[in-house]
Write an enzyme that holds these catalytic residues in place. Structure first.
Site, PDB file in Angstrom:
ATOM      1  N   CYS A 113       0.784  -1.211   0.044  1.00  0.00           N
ATOM      2  CA  CYS A 113      -0.142  -0.070  -0.020  1.00  0.00           C
ATOM      3  C   CYS A 113       0.923   1.346  -0.040  1.00  0.00           C
ATOM      4  O   CYS A 113       0.307   2.392  -0.361  1.00  0.00           O
ATOM      5  CB  CYS A 113      -0.857  -0.004   1.123  1.00  0.00           C
ATOM      6  SG  CYS A 113      -2.077  -1.398   1.007  1.00  0.00           S
ATOM      7  N   HIS A 248      -3.762   7.509   2.914  1.00  0.00           N
ATOM      8  CA  HIS A 248      -3.866   6.072   2.325  1.00  0.00           C
ATOM      9  C   HIS A 248      -5.224   5.647   2.713  1.00  0.00           C
ATOM     10  O   HIS A 248      -5.715   5.968   4.069  1.00  0.00           O
ATOM     11  CB  HIS A 248      -3.051   5.034   2.871  1.00  0.00           C
ATOM     12  CG  HIS A 248      -3.319   3.622   2.465  1.00  0.00           C
ATOM     13  ND1 HIS A 248      -3.855   3.326   1.266  1.00  0.00           N
ATOM     14  CD2 HIS A 248      -3.176   2.640   3.061  1.00  0.00           C
ATOM     15  CE1 HIS A 248      -3.907   2.255   1.241  1.00  0.00           C
ATOM     16  NE2 HIS A 248      -3.577   1.813   2.352  1.00  0.00           N
ATOM     17  N   ASN A 278     -10.044  -0.241  -0.253  1.00  0.00           N
ATOM     18  CA  ASN A 278      -8.634   0.032  -0.159  1.00  0.00           C
ATOM     19  C   ASN A 278      -7.860  -0.536  -1.373  1.00  0.00           C
ATOM     20  O   ASN A 278      -7.906  -1.744  -1.748  1.00  0.00           O
ATOM     21  CB  ASN A 278      -7.997  -1.126   0.883  1.00  0.00           C
ATOM     22  CG  ASN A 278      -6.564  -0.690   1.359  1.00  0.00           C
ATOM     23  OD1 ASN A 278      -5.816  -0.180   0.251  1.00  0.00           O
ATOM     24  ND2 ASN A 278      -6.087  -1.333   2.243  1.00  0.00           N
TER      25      ASN A 278
HETATM   26  N1  COA Z   1     -18.782  -9.139   8.624  1.00  0.00           N
HETATM   27  C1  COA Z   1     -19.182  -9.143   9.804  1.00  0.00           C
HETATM   28  N2  COA Z   1     -18.443  -9.768  10.878  1.00  0.00           N
HETATM   29  C2  COA Z   1     -16.842  -9.835  10.669  1.00  0.00           C
HETATM   30  C3  COA Z   1     -16.473  -9.608   9.253  1.00  0.00           C
HETATM   31  C4  COA Z   1     -17.487  -8.971   8.508  1.00  0.00           C
HETATM   32  N3  COA Z   1     -16.726  -8.762   7.240  1.00  0.00           N
HETATM   33  N4  COA Z   1     -15.004  -9.719   9.345  1.00  0.00           N
HETATM   34  C5  COA Z   1     -14.950 -10.068  11.007  1.00  0.00           C
HETATM   35  N5  COA Z   1     -16.155 -10.176  11.524  1.00  0.00           N
HETATM   36  C6  COA Z   1     -16.452 -10.645  13.064  1.00  0.00           C
HETATM   37  C7  COA Z   1     -15.158 -11.283  13.409  1.00  0.00           C
HETATM   38  O1  COA Z   1     -15.499 -12.746  13.003  1.00  0.00           O
HETATM   39  C8  COA Z   1     -15.369 -11.366  14.935  1.00  0.00           C
HETATM   40  O2  COA Z   1     -16.444 -12.065  15.446  1.00  0.00           O
HETATM   41  P1  COA Z   1     -16.405 -12.758  16.824  1.00  0.00           P
HETATM   42  O3  COA Z   1     -16.400 -11.459  17.793  1.00  0.00           O
HETATM   43  O4  COA Z   1     -17.656 -13.525  16.990  1.00  0.00           O
HETATM   44  O5  COA Z   1     -15.339 -13.606  16.598  1.00  0.00           O
HETATM   45  C9  COA Z   1     -15.689  -9.692  15.025  1.00  0.00           C
HETATM   46  O6  COA Z   1     -16.313  -9.682  13.779  1.00  0.00           O
HETATM   47  C10 COA Z   1     -14.679  -8.685  15.473  1.00  0.00           C
HETATM   48  O7  COA Z   1     -13.639  -9.071  14.528  1.00  0.00           O
HETATM   49  P2  COA Z   1     -12.181  -8.071  14.391  1.00  0.00           P
HETATM   50  O8  COA Z   1     -11.287  -8.800  13.450  1.00  0.00           O
HETATM   51  O9  COA Z   1     -11.782  -7.974  15.730  1.00  0.00           O
HETATM   52  O10 COA Z   1     -12.885  -6.796  13.908  1.00  0.00           O
HETATM   53  P3  COA Z   1     -12.187  -5.478  13.973  1.00  0.00           P
HETATM   54  O11 COA Z   1     -12.925  -4.526  14.664  1.00  0.00           O
HETATM   55  O12 COA Z   1     -10.716  -5.412  14.094  1.00  0.00           O
HETATM   56  O13 COA Z   1     -12.497  -5.217  12.349  1.00  0.00           O
HETATM   57  C11 COA Z   1     -11.162  -5.050  10.441  1.00  0.00           C
HETATM   58  C12 COA Z   1     -11.831  -6.050  11.346  1.00  0.00           C
HETATM   59  C13 COA Z   1     -10.448  -5.749   9.411  1.00  0.00           C
HETATM   60  C14 COA Z   1     -12.340  -4.274   9.588  1.00  0.00           C
HETATM   61  C15 COA Z   1     -10.095  -3.980  11.271  1.00  0.00           C
HETATM   62  O14 COA Z   1      -9.647  -4.863  12.045  1.00  0.00           O
HETATM   63  C16 COA Z   1      -9.343  -3.322  10.095  1.00  0.00           C
HETATM   64  O15 COA Z   1      -9.555  -2.558   9.479  1.00  0.00           O
HETATM   65  N6  COA Z   1      -7.989  -3.655  10.209  1.00  0.00           N
HETATM   66  C17 COA Z   1      -6.942  -2.924   9.354  1.00  0.00           C
HETATM   67  C18 COA Z   1      -7.180  -3.575   8.016  1.00  0.00           C
HETATM   68  C19 COA Z   1      -6.292  -2.726   6.777  1.00  0.00           C
HETATM   69  O16 COA Z   1      -6.702  -1.606   7.104  1.00  0.00           O
HETATM   70  N7  COA Z   1      -5.482  -3.261   6.024  1.00  0.00           N
HETATM   71  C20 COA Z   1      -4.786  -2.770   5.172  1.00  0.00           C
HETATM   72  C21 COA Z   1      -3.702  -2.115   5.985  1.00  0.00           C
HETATM   73  S1  COA Z   1      -2.802  -1.368   4.317  1.00  0.00           S
END
Ligand code: COA
Length: 321
Positions: A113, A248, A278
């Site tokens: 990225c 970003h 993204n």
């Molecule tokens: N829809 C619904 N539920 C989802 C899901 C989706 N698309 N993806 C994950 N979940 C669920 C998980 O299974 C988890 O369920 P549980 O509590 O029953 O185990 C719950 O949501 C929380 O998961 P978690 O991974 O802790 O969520 P989060 O708040 O961290 O959000 C992201 C997930 C990916 C949105 C977040 O971590 C994020 O944006 N991270 C950065 C990613 C990024 O920007 N990457 C590129 C960098 S360049």
């Protein structure tokens, strides 16, 4: 003293739109969850056969048009991408062939990225030292090709698009500083585990993005916060000097955290993630192009650009537009 200055911007998104509601039919997710956790509402997906260089060519031609330059006037191409058309020739060379600007260096950098920030920094150095006069800097991706559409943790995030800027040599300051970093100890947090040397295919390693989302989120916020401080300190400036944050476009919540760090109201932050998800290396130049074209970013404005991605790699730039 020679500086490099942004003299043109362009971007392009593929025609096909995939909304959060469309994703509800593919994986167990919901529009409300995606908007709440990421800010994303829709994304664009390249058509079958449409490649990273196809998208880049549209963006590059727009950037050249806005700079009032002919393609054959470009003497340097730096291309950020993690989803190249071919193993080789690299995307920079493929784009050069399409545009017909022969002879100058053309290459791609694969720093995920932050690919555009790396490409921008390298191009800036070449213009400053007088070895390039008109550099095309591109970020373009077809991340849909390495997205596992059955994995709800990544399928909601990544998408396709391209952005470009043209840098010209100038006596007036444009790009004031760039700052690049990497920390390979985080290689397992965000990666695509397949490759030429390691092998492709289901019996080898996964041909799609793997991510530890919550950890990526935490490190991104802390690291970008420090990058912003570093950029201001290098220029002896206070946060109040920034007119626009051009971040970003990965996640609205990460962007909000950086805006808070800069004490900037969200009205001074260029936000496009809701419209295209993204797009990795393409995201910063897409956001920049949109804000230049809709008149928010004006000549003389002070911009802070930043990006963070797999590796981890990250970069920032202070730009007087
Ligand atoms: N829809 C619904 N539920 C989802 C899901 C989706 N698309 N993806 C994950 N979940 C669920 C998980 O299974 C988890 O369920 P549980 O509590 O029953 O185990 C719950 O949501 C929380 O998961 P978690 O991974 O802790 O969520 P989060 O708040 O961290 O959000 C992201 C997930 C990916 C949105 C977040 O971590 C994020 O944006 N991270 C950065 C990613 C990024 O920007 N990457 C590129 C960098 S360049």
């Amino acid at each position: 003293m020679i500086y490099s200055r942004i003299v043109g911007t362009g971007s392009h998104l593929p025609e096909k739109v995939l909304t959060n509601f469309d994703l509800e039919k593919l994986v167990d997710t919901s529009d409300a969850w995606i908007r709440d956790r990421t800010g994303i509402e829709r994304r664009h997906i390249a058509a079958e056969g449409e490649t990273t260089v196809d998208l880049a060519e549209h963006a590059a031609r727009r950037a050249l048009e806005s700079a009032g330059l002919r393609p054959d006037e470009v003497d340097f191409i730096a291309f950020g991408t993690t989803t190249p058309d071919l193993v080789f020739p690299n995307c920079g060379v493929l784009l050069q062939g399409r545009l017909g600007c022969r002879g100058g260096p053309a290459f791609s950098v694969e720093t995920a990225c932050s690919g555009f920030m790396y490409a921008l920094s390298i191009a800036d150095k070449y213009v400053r030292c007088g070895e390039a006069k008109r550099a095309l800097v591109v970020g373009s991706e077809t991340l849909s090709r390495i997205t596992d559409w059955s994995d709800r943790s990544t399928a909601i995030l990544f998408a396709d698009g391209a952005g470009a800027v043209v840098l010209g040599a100038s006596e007036e300051p444009g790009i004031l500083s760039t700052h690049l970093h990497a920390d390979g100890q985080y290689k397992d947090m965000l990666y695509c585990g397949s490759g030429v040397s390691k092998g492709f295919g289901p019996d080898k390693v996964k041909l799609s993005i793997s991510m530890v989302g919550s950890e990526v989120f935490k490190v991104a916020v802390t690291t970008l916060g420090k990058a912003v401080d570093e950029t201001l300190a290098a220029n002896g400036l206070d946060r109040s000097a920034i007119d626009w944050l051009v971040p970003h476009q990965a996640n609205l919540r990460i962007i909000q955290a950086i805006a808070r760090r800069l004490d900037l109201p969200m009205e001074r932050v260029i936000l496009t993630v809701q419209d295209h998800g993204n797009t990795s290396a393409a995201s910063v130049p897409i956001a920049l192009d949109r804000a230049v074209r809709d008149g928010r970013i004006k000549r003389g404005d002070m911009l802070l650009l930043e990006a963070f991605g797999g590796g981890f790699t990250w970069g920032s730039a202070l730009v007087k537009y």
